[in-house]
Design a protein around this motif. Structure first.
Motif, short mmCIF file in Angstrom:
data_model
loop_
_atom_site.label_atom_id
_atom_site.label_comp_id
_atom_site.label_asym_id
_atom_site.label_seq_id
_atom_site.Cartn_x
_atom_site.Cartn_y
_atom_site.Cartn_z
N LEU A 183 0.85 -1.19 0.00
CA LEU A 183 0.00 0.00 0.00
C LEU A 183 0.88 1.23 0.00
O LEU A 183 1.84 1.32 0.76
N SER A 184 0.54 2.19 -0.86
CA SER A 184 1.27 3.45 -0.90
C SER A 184 0.31 4.56 -0.51
O SER A 184 -0.72 4.76 -1.16
N LEU A 185 0.62 5.29 0.55
CA LEU A 185 -0.25 6.34 1.08
C LEU A 185 0.44 7.69 0.96
O LEU A 185 1.60 7.84 1.39
N THR A 186 -0.23 8.65 0.38
CA THR A 186 0.27 10.02 0.33
C THR A 186 -0.57 10.86 1.30
O THR A 186 -1.78 11.04 1.08
N ILE A 187 0.04 11.33 2.36
CA ILE A 187 -0.68 12.03 3.43
C ILE A 187 -0.45 13.54 3.29
O ILE A 187 0.70 14.01 3.34
N LEU A 188 -1.57 14.28 3.11
CA LEU A 188 -1.50 15.73 2.98
C LEU A 188 -2.34 16.38 4.08
O LEU A 188 -3.31 15.79 4.55
N ASP A 189 -1.98 17.60 4.43
CA ASP A 189 -2.81 18.34 5.39
C ASP A 189 -3.91 19.08 4.63
O ASP A 189 -4.06 18.94 3.41
N ALA A 190 -4.69 19.91 5.35
CA ALA A 190 -5.83 20.60 4.74
C ALA A 190 -5.41 21.54 3.62
O ALA A 190 -6.20 21.85 2.71
N ASP A 191 -4.16 21.96 3.64
CA ASP A 191 -3.68 22.89 2.62
C ASP A 191 -2.95 22.17 1.48
O ASP A 191 -2.35 22.81 0.62
N GLY A 192 -2.99 20.84 1.54
CA GLY A 192 -2.31 20.07 0.49
C GLY A 192 -0.83 19.93 0.69
O GLY A 192 -0.10 19.54 -0.23
N VAL A 193 -0.35 20.22 1.90
CA VAL A 193 1.07 20.11 2.19
C VAL A 193 1.37 18.70 2.71
O VAL A 193 0.65 18.20 3.59
N PRO A 194 2.40 18.04 2.18
CA PRO A 194 2.74 16.71 2.66
C PRO A 194 3.02 16.68 4.16
O PRO A 194 3.68 17.59 4.69
N VAL A 195 2.47 15.65 4.81
CA VAL A 195 2.69 15.50 6.26
C VAL A 195 3.87 14.55 6.44
O VAL A 195 3.78 13.36 6.11
N ARG A 196 4.95 15.08 6.97
CA ARG A 196 6.16 14.29 7.12
C ARG A 196 6.32 13.81 8.56
O ARG A 196 5.69 14.34 9.47
N GLY A 197 7.18 12.80 8.73
CA GLY A 197 7.58 12.37 10.07
C GLY A 197 6.61 11.46 10.78
O GLY A 197 6.74 11.26 12.00
N LEU A 198 5.63 10.90 10.09
CA LEU A 198 4.72 9.96 10.74
C LEU A 198 5.43 8.64 11.02
O LEU A 198 6.34 8.23 10.29
N GLU A 199 4.98 7.96 12.08
CA GLU A 199 5.52 6.66 12.44
C GLU A 199 4.49 5.58 12.14
O GLU A 199 3.30 5.87 11.93
N SER A 200 4.90 4.33 12.14
CA SER A 200 3.99 3.22 11.83
C SER A 200 2.83 3.18 12.82
O SER A 200 1.70 2.80 12.46
N ASP A 201 3.08 3.60 14.09
CA ASP A 201 2.02 3.56 15.11
C ASP A 201 0.92 4.58 14.83
O ASP A 201 -0.15 4.52 15.43
N ASP A 202 1.20 5.56 13.94
CA ASP A 202 0.18 6.56 13.62
C ASP A 202 -0.88 6.01 12.66
O ASP A 202 -1.91 6.66 12.45
N PHE A 203 -0.64 4.85 12.11
CA PHE A 203 -1.56 4.25 11.11
C PHE A 203 -2.32 3.09 11.73
O PHE A 203 -1.75 2.27 12.46
N GLU A 204 -3.61 3.03 11.46
CA GLU A 204 -4.43 1.89 11.85
C GLU A 204 -5.15 1.37 10.62
O GLU A 204 -5.64 2.15 9.79
N PHE A 205 -5.24 0.05 10.53
CA PHE A 205 -5.83 -0.59 9.35
C PHE A 205 -7.00 -1.48 9.78
O PHE A 205 -6.95 -2.14 10.82
N GLY A 206 -8.03 -1.49 8.95
CA GLY A 206 -9.19 -2.35 9.19
C GLY A 206 -9.53 -3.12 7.93
O GLY A 206 -8.96 -2.91 6.86
#
Length: 230
Positions: free
Chosen positions: A1-24
């Motif tokens: 899975l490839s995820l591109t994470i952006l904030d409300a302004d379309g700016v890439p969100v950097r520095g996330l860790e694996s624990d920040d992601f939850e999958f169902g």
């Protein structure tokens, strides 16, 4: 899975860790192999040992991102050691049904490989008998039959891509068919053609029961009646 994470302004969100992601929606699947690719791009590996379709949903820091399209996991290659068969006992002149269950290394049923299966009567009175075309039932099971004509014990050899499956060869005990009075059927014989009419001498009449293929029948409870003519 490839995820591109952006904030409300379309700016890439950097520095996330694996624990920040939850999958169902994973069912039997597992998500591993977290990697930060930079510029807000994060990748994961999704693996499974079960052949099934899964729709993975994602949350990042509690924010739901929806679900990916279903990922379909297909069975791996079939494995002869995990493949088994059910072989019934037979009756002369009637089809003997055989069901083969083909599995991969993880126990998933494998369809679409009828051409890789081969059967033969490797030994027994019906050695060399022909089999019907193999039917693929679409669920990892395959059905086929042969019609024995001689009573006895047949050994049914089954291979997958040239390798004997688990339990092969299988034994099928073939019983005689119904009683027949045809050319190759039951036979009546008498040990004397002339007997003195003295009330003591006698002729012995023997009736050998056979089916239409000449197999001798030993059967209790058969009613036999004799009539004489003058």
């Amino acid at each position: 899975l490839s995820l591109t994470i952006l904030d409300a302004d379309g700016v890439p969100v950097r520095g996330l860790e694996s624990d920040d992601f939850e999958f169902g929606g994973l069912s039997s699947a597992q998500v591993t192999g977290f990697s930060d690719q930079g510029d807000g791009i994060y990748t994961f590996q999704v693996t499974n040992t079960v052949a099934e379709a899964v729709s993975v949903s994602v949350e990042v820091s509690g924010v739901g991102l929806g679900s990916f399209d279903a990922v379909t996991f297909t069975p791996d290659a079939p494995v002869a050691d995990n493949t088994t068969a059910t072989v019934g006992d037979g009756i002369a002149g009637q089809p003997t049904s055989i069901t083969i269950t083909v599995l991969d290394a993880k126990g998933n049923p494998v369809a679409g490989i009828a051409g890789d299966l081969a059967l033969s009567v490797s030994s027994g009175p019906n050695q060399g008998a022909s089999f019907t075309a193999i039917t693929d039932n679409g669920d990892g099971t395959y059905t086929v039959s042969y019609t024995p004509t001689v009573a006895g014990s047949d050994e049914i050899a089954i291979t997958l891509d040239g390798v004997a499956i688990s339990g092969s060869p299988y034994t099928s005990s073939v019983e005689p068919g119904p009683i027949s009075v045809g050319a190759d059927g039951s036979e009546l014989s008498v040990d004397k053609t002339s007997v003195i009419a003295n009330g003591v001498s006698a002729a012995t009449v023997t009736l050998q029961l056979r089916d239409e293929y000449g197999n001798a029948i030993s059967q209790e409870g058969v009613e036999v009646s004799f009539a004489t003519t003058h």
